[in-house]
Design a protein around this motif. Structure first.
Motif, PDB file in Angstrom:
ATOM      1  N   ASP A  72       0.801  -1.241   0.005  1.00 48.99           N
ATOM      2  CA  ASP A  72       0.138  -0.065   0.016  1.00 48.99           C
ATOM      3  C   ASP A  72       0.884   1.151  -0.027  1.00 48.99           C
ATOM      4  OD1 ASP A  72      -2.249  -1.547  -0.151  1.00 48.99           O
ATOM      5  OD2 ASP A  72      -2.810  -1.349   2.089  1.00 48.99           O
ATOM      6  N   ASN A  75       2.194   1.634  -3.350  1.00 50.83           N
ATOM      7  CA  ASN A  75       1.221   1.882  -4.384  1.00 50.83           C
ATOM      8  C   ASN A  75       0.765   3.426  -4.215  1.00 50.83           C
ATOM      9  OD1 ASN A  75       0.719  -0.273  -6.216  1.00 50.83           O
ATOM     10  ND2 ASN A  75      -0.465  -1.053  -4.723  1.00 50.83           N
ATOM     11  N   SER A  76       1.048   3.912  -3.066  1.00 53.52           N
ATOM     12  CA  SER A  76       0.384   5.574  -2.944  1.00 53.52           C
ATOM     13  C   SER A  76       1.336   6.317  -3.587  1.00 53.52           C
ATOM     14  CB  SER A  76       0.506   5.782  -1.189  1.00 53.52           C
ATOM     15  OG  SER A  76       1.969   5.638  -0.818  1.00 53.52           O
ATOM     16  N   TRP A  78       3.297   5.050  -6.313  1.00 53.78           N
ATOM     17  CA  TRP A  78       3.096   4.514  -7.789  1.00 53.78           C
ATOM     18  C   TRP A  78       1.821   5.365  -8.521  1.00 53.78           C
ATOM     19  CZ3 TRP A  78       5.586   1.867 -11.525  1.00 53.78           C
ATOM     20  CH2 TRP A  78       4.775   1.327 -12.580  1.00 53.78           C
ATOM     21  N   ASP A  79       0.859   5.219  -7.861  1.00 52.43           N
ATOM     22  CA  ASP A  79      -0.450   5.936  -8.364  1.00 52.43           C
ATOM     23  C   ASP A  79      -0.444   7.243  -8.695  1.00 52.43           C
ATOM     24  OD1 ASP A  79      -1.394   3.106  -7.974  1.00 52.43           O
ATOM     25  OD2 ASP A  79      -2.711   3.705  -6.215  1.00 52.43           O
ATOM     26  N   CYS A  92       3.429  -7.457  -9.137  1.00 57.66           N
ATOM     27  CA  CYS A  92       4.110  -6.988  -7.830  1.00 57.66           C
ATOM     28  C   CYS A  92       4.280  -8.109  -7.033  1.00 57.66           C
ATOM     29  CB  CYS A  92       3.463  -5.803  -7.203  1.00 57.66           C
ATOM     30  SG  CYS A  92       4.297  -5.223  -5.732  1.00 57.66           S
TER      31      CYS A  92
END
Length: 114
Positions: A72, A75-76, A78-79, A92
């Protein structure tokens, strides 16, 4: 024709062939997963530019995390980095990385204009 950029004894940082640029795995500096991810993605930006490509041209990304529980947090970052509407195919997983201080490594393949 195959074009290799920033080639050393062990690897090239970029290999270009038939409209695709293959980047070697990138890691980043920092203490946290978020810091390392941001730095890693900055390095990817620089290599994509050198290859004549960009974030919007990424075809595939492979993300390795030293600890999948950091999914998570990675991803914060990456997004926020991936341009809307241009998300690549991505995988991943968890892996033991080359050094104990590394938390994330990302491998990218991108298209580039011929």
């Amino acid at each position: 024709m195959i074009e290799r950029l920033e080639t050393g004894t062990r690897m090239s940082k970029i290999v270009k062939h038939n409209g695709a640029a293959y980047l070697c795995g990138q890691v980043g500096d920092g203490q946290s997963v978020a810091e390392q991810t941001r730095d890693c993605l900055s390095r990817i930006d620089a290599l994509l530019k050198k290859a004549g490509s960009s974030r919007t041209q990424i075809l595939q990304a492979i993300v390795w995390l030293a600890d999948i529980s950091d999914f998570d947090e990675m991803n914060s970052v990456w997004d926020a980095w991936v341009p809307e509407g241009h998300a690549p195919a991505r995988a991943c997983g968890e892996a033991k990385l080359a050094r104990s201080d590394l938390k994330v490594e990302i491998i990218v393949t991108a298209a580039y204009p011929a």
